[in-house]
Design an enzyme around this catalytic site. Structure first.
Site, mmCIF file in Angstrom:
data_model
loop_
_atom_site.group_PDB
_atom_site.id
_atom_site.type_symbol
_atom_site.label_atom_id
_atom_site.label_comp_id
_atom_site.label_asym_id
_atom_site.label_seq_id
_atom_site.Cartn_x
_atom_site.Cartn_y
_atom_site.Cartn_z
ATOM 1 N N LYS B 17 0.853 -1.200 0.000
ATOM 2 C CA LYS B 17 0.000 0.000 0.000
ATOM 3 C C LYS B 17 0.873 1.228 0.000
ATOM 4 O O LYS B 17 1.911 1.240 0.638
ATOM 5 C CB LYS B 17 -0.804 0.056 1.325
ATOM 6 C CG LYS B 17 -2.051 -0.774 1.363
ATOM 7 C CD LYS B 17 -3.302 0.035 1.150
ATOM 8 C CE LYS B 17 -4.498 -0.809 0.774
ATOM 9 N NZ LYS B 17 -5.097 -1.590 1.801
ATOM 10 N N ARG B 23 5.155 4.087 2.657
ATOM 11 C CA ARG B 23 4.909 2.947 1.775
ATOM 12 C C ARG B 23 5.018 1.706 2.645
ATOM 13 O O ARG B 23 5.924 1.594 3.462
ATOM 14 C CB ARG B 23 5.939 2.898 0.651
ATOM 15 C CG ARG B 23 5.787 4.069 -0.300
ATOM 16 C CD ARG B 23 6.441 3.787 -1.657
ATOM 17 N NE ARG B 23 6.303 4.971 -2.502
ATOM 18 C CZ ARG B 23 7.277 5.872 -2.664
ATOM 19 N NH1 ARG B 23 8.448 5.711 -2.101
ATOM 20 N NH2 ARG B 23 7.061 6.935 -3.426
ATOM 21 N N VAL B 24 4.084 0.812 2.459
ATOM 22 C CA VAL B 24 4.070 -0.391 3.272
ATOM 23 C C VAL B 24 4.361 -1.595 2.370
ATOM 24 O O VAL B 24 3.693 -1.799 1.364
ATOM 25 C CB VAL B 24 2.711 -0.550 3.982
ATOM 26 C CG1 VAL B 24 2.655 -1.856 4.745
ATOM 27 C CG2 VAL B 24 2.470 0.625 4.931
ATOM 28 N N LYS B 37 7.273 -0.580 7.082
ATOM 29 C CA LYS B 37 6.602 0.695 6.871
ATOM 30 C C LYS B 37 7.684 1.752 6.731
ATOM 31 O O LYS B 37 8.393 2.061 7.682
ATOM 32 C CB LYS B 37 5.676 0.998 8.050
ATOM 33 C CG LYS B 37 4.942 2.323 7.895
ATOM 34 C CD LYS B 37 3.807 2.462 8.903
ATOM 35 C CE LYS B 37 3.169 3.843 8.801
ATOM 36 N NZ LYS B 37 2.034 4.016 9.690
ATOM 37 N N ASP B 139 -5.474 8.976 14.725
ATOM 38 C CA ASP B 139 -5.894 8.801 13.327
ATOM 39 C C ASP B 139 -6.849 7.621 13.226
ATOM 40 O O ASP B 139 -6.625 6.667 12.487
ATOM 41 C CB ASP B 139 -4.667 8.597 12.429
ATOM 42 C CG ASP B 139 -5.006 8.621 10.943
ATOM 43 O OD1 ASP B 139 -6.121 9.059 10.583
ATOM 44 O OD2 ASP B 139 -4.165 8.204 10.131
HETATM 45 N N1 LIG Z 1 0.988 -4.681 10.292
HETATM 46 C C1 LIG Z 1 0.201 -4.677 9.228
HETATM 47 N N2 LIG Z 1 -0.407 -5.805 8.830
HETATM 48 C C2 LIG Z 1 -1.209 -5.802 7.743
HETATM 49 N N3 LIG Z 1 -1.459 -4.723 6.981
HETATM 50 C C3 LIG Z 1 -0.875 -3.565 7.309
HETATM 51 C C4 LIG Z 1 -0.017 -3.481 8.454
HETATM 52 N N4 LIG Z 1 0.414 -2.232 8.537
HETATM 53 C C5 LIG Z 1 -0.131 -1.559 7.512
HETATM 54 N N5 LIG Z 1 -0.908 -2.348 6.759
HETATM 55 C C6 LIG Z 1 -1.670 -1.939 5.551
HETATM 56 O O1 LIG Z 1 -1.055 -0.774 4.971
HETATM 57 C C7 LIG Z 1 -1.917 0.362 5.005
HETATM 58 C C8 LIG Z 1 -1.127 1.624 5.323
HETATM 59 O O2 LIG Z 1 -0.463 1.461 6.560
HETATM 60 P P1 LIG Z 1 -0.519 2.561 7.707
HETATM 61 O O3 LIG Z 1 -1.937 2.884 7.988
HETATM 62 O O4 LIG Z 1 0.314 2.129 8.840
HETATM 63 O O5 LIG Z 1 0.231 3.737 6.956
HETATM 64 P P2 LIG Z 1 -0.209 5.217 6.597
HETATM 65 O O6 LIG Z 1 -1.669 5.345 6.559
HETATM 66 O O7 LIG Z 1 0.588 5.621 5.448
HETATM 67 O O8 LIG Z 1 0.361 5.863 7.882
HETATM 68 P P3 LIG Z 1 0.398 7.340 8.415
HETATM 69 O O9 LIG Z 1 -1.030 7.782 8.534
HETATM 70 O O10 LIG Z 1 1.092 7.157 9.714
HETATM 71 O O11 LIG Z 1 1.151 8.095 7.432
HETATM 72 C C9 LIG Z 1 -2.961 0.005 6.035
HETATM 73 O O12 LIG Z 1 -4.169 0.695 5.802
HETATM 74 C C10 LIG Z 1 -3.077 -1.510 5.864
HETATM 75 O O13 LIG Z 1 -3.888 -1.801 4.741
HETATM 76 MG MG LIG Z 2 -3.277 4.483 7.712
#
Ligand SMILES: Nc1ncnc2c1ncn2[C@@H]1O[C@H](COP(=O)(O)OP(=O)(O)OP(=O)(O)O)[C@@H](O)[C@H]1O
Ligand SMILES: [Mg+2]
Lengths: 336, 228
Positions: B17, B23-24, B37, B139
């Site tokens: 994602k 970026r994850v 992450k 959030d």
């Molecule tokens: N530990 C995890 N296991 C499974 N899926 C995850 C995990 N961490 C993140 N994801 C997936 O990745 C997406 C993005 O991750 P996350 O919400 O942590 O980041 P972000 O929204 O970019 O963060 P931020 O708001 O801190 O910038 C999540 O909505 C989820 O779909």
């Molecule tokens: Mg998020």
């Protein structure tokens, strides 16, 4: 062919515009500028609108080369906005509608901005950042409503900028925000300010009081210049806005972003938004001051959409309201 | 040891994602399914601001995940944290669905109301537990929760904006943020959100003051005249 005329006067901008099937035939505006160091008051603003509205209307008709007979509907801003200015313009819209025997369409100001932005830029279903003197919202469309995903929890970003401009006694002509933008270009030093983001929401009141007190002290001690403060304020609040917009885009899975509202003509904000969008393979859409700043054509455009989908107001329902949320409007004209 | 080595090679990272700030990627970490992450540099904001925010958020994220787990609230386990590379390696929650997708999948299906009510009950109780240890998520959206319907387990993720506070105001705003995200993402769920709040109220010791603050923040929003 459907021709719509729009009357706008919810704040210090008075505008009359005429739109015909997606073409802007005219868009005349007259702005009330409060003296430097002051905000505009409802009474003075309403007096300004009353004084100029007939002239602005005449020019809008002349420029568009239409006569009242060519017009299909009379659109006006129902709200949100300041009571007295709203009334002063709504009265004129009601009067001409009865004289010309045309239906009235009551438009939500925020929806006007969105529909005008979509028309001018061609953005189809963007995440919308709506930023102005009274509003800060992140909006996305779904199921017949413009839904608010993020919002300021206290004051609007434009209000924060305007009030800081007053502290610096910057001119209100053409707008306090514009003068901050120009001064910020000479800023070089970043003065740290609070940065307050809560999910897709933001807060600006802490930043304003911080810069009003500590910023002013720094200025007096010669530790920074007024330009540095403008620069730091812009960089901070715009970063917050881009961040919540990006969060909404990630949440909604959207690739387009549209910036509307008066603060939306700030070129630095547009640049930052474009950088963010590029990084995610998306695209930013923005308009210039003709359409970003409150104007009559945007009310005509939203009204045109409403009229064609059958949203006409009975005379007794053409009152105005200071509070009218974007997500209260039933978006009957979109089929997606 | 560097995260790259532990997660095999970076070449094996698969982009899952692109979130709001990070970026994850999915990968394996010491034989376990993991996600990386990575908070890449945001060039739209000033470098000094970006650095400050990124570092603050990464350390908050790591700390809050640990705090949750210590108190029996489900959150991914942190495997590795590298501030200079701006990355966190954590447990990959693979046995659940992103809540947003789960709720959307219920649309039009049978027993939607019942399943939703059951779910929001659970959310309310988990958030009550979290607020009772003075943790503010910062959030709360349905993109930041993972749900396992069979085991009725809710895992919270994305703690980048979290912080510790005992103030009812902060908890009220936390719920307010969730309310708007919830109602705008999932139209016509007002009744369900009320069930969520009722459950929160039943499960939290300090719920009264928090819900009162929530009401205040809502009223502030409705009362704003929104000029211009
Ligand atoms: N530990 C995890 N296991 C499974 N899926 C995850 C995990 N961490 C993140 N994801 C997936 O990745 C997406 C993005 O991750 P996350 O919400 O942590 O980041 P972000 O929204 O970019 O963060 P931020 O708001 O801190 O910038 C999540 O909505 C989820 O779909
Ligand atoms: Mg998020």
């Amino acid at each position: 062919m459907v021709v719509a005329i729009g009357f706008e006067g919810s704040a210090n901008k008075l505008g009359v515009g005429i739109v015909s099937d997606g073409v802007v035939l005219s868009n005349v505006r007259h702005t009330y500028h409060a003296p430097a160091g002051q905000g505009f008051l409802p009474r003075d603003t309403a007096a300004h609108h009353r004084k100029h509205v007939l002239d602005v209307l005449r020019r809008a008709l002349d420029e568009a080369r239409v006569t009242p007979a060519d017009i299909d509907c009379v659109c006006f801003t129902k709200g949100p906005g300041m009571g007295a200015p709203l009334v002063s313009v709504a009265v004129v819209a009601r009067t001409v509608a009865q004289l010309w025997r045309k239906p009235l369409v009551a438009v939500n100001h925020c929806v006007g901005h969105i529909e005008m932005g979509r028309l001018v830029t061609g953005a189809r279903s963007p995440t919308v950042l709506y930023v102005s003197g009274g509003n800060t919202q992140v909006i996305a469309y779904s199921q017949q409503k413009y839904r608010i995903f993020g919002e300021t929890i206290d004051i609007a970003v434009g209000n924060c900028l305007d009030r800081f401009a007053r502290v610096l006694k910057l001119s209100n002509d053409p707008s306090p925000g514009y003068n901050i933008e120009q001064l910020a270009k000479q800023g070089t030093k970043y003065v740290e300010l609070p940065y307050v983001v809560k999910g897709m929401d933001v807060s600006f009141s802490g930043i304003l009081s911080h810069i009003e007190s500590q910023g002013r002290e720094k200025l007096e001690r010669g530790e920074c210049t007024a330009a540095d403060l403008c620069y730091s304020l812009q960089e901070t609040v715009f970063a917050m806005l881009v961040e919540i917009t990006e969060r909404a885009m990630a949440h909604c899975g959207s690739q387009e972003v549209l910036i509307v509202g008066g603060v939306g003509c700030n070129v630095r904000l547009q640049e930052m938004m474009a950088t963010m969008a590029e990084e995610r393979g998306g695209k930013v859409f923005a308009t210039d001051e003709r359409y970003c700043i409150d104007n009559g054509a945007m009310i005509a455009q939203a009204g045109w959409e409403m009229f064609r989908s059958g949203q006409v107001a009975r005379l007794e329902d053409t009152w105005i309201t200071q509070r009218y949320r974007t997500d209260e409007v039933e978006v009957t004209w979109r089929t997606d | 040891m560097s995260a790259e080595k532990e997660c095999d090679s970076r070449l094996d990272w698969k982009l899952l994602k692109q979130g709001a700030e990070a970026r994850v990627y999915s990968c394996m970490y010491l034989g376990k399914p993991a996600v990386v992450k990575e908070r890449f540099v945001k060039t739209y904001r000033l470098p000094e601001l970006d650095k400050k925010l990124t570092h603050r958020r990464m350390s908050q994220e790591v700390r809050s995940m640990a705090r949750c787990r210590k108190h029996g609230i489900r959150a991914p386990a942190v495997f590795h944290f590298d501030a200079t590379r701006r990355l966190i390696v954590m447990e990959h929650v693979t046995d659940g669905t992103l809540l947003k997708d789960y709720i959307t999948s219920l649309n039009g299906g049978s027993k939607r109301e019942e399943k939703l009510s059951n779910l929001v009950e659970l959310i309310g109780s988990v958030l009550a537990q979290m607020h009772d240890i003075d943790l503010i998520h910062g959030d709360l959206t349905t993109s930041n929760m993972i749900f396992n319907a069979e085991r009725r387990e809710l895992t919270l993720i994305d703690f980048g904006l979290s912080y510790v506070s005992s103030l009812a105001e902060d908890k009220g705003v936390d719920l307010y943020v969730l309310e708007r995200a919830f109602l705008s993402s999932h139209p016509n769920t007002e009744t369900q959100f009320q069930i969520l709040l009722d459950s929160y109220t039943r499960h939290s010791k300090k719920a009264r003051a928090v819900v009162q603050k929530l009401d205040e923040v809502r009223t502030r929003g409705r009362k704003r005249t929104m000029v211009g």
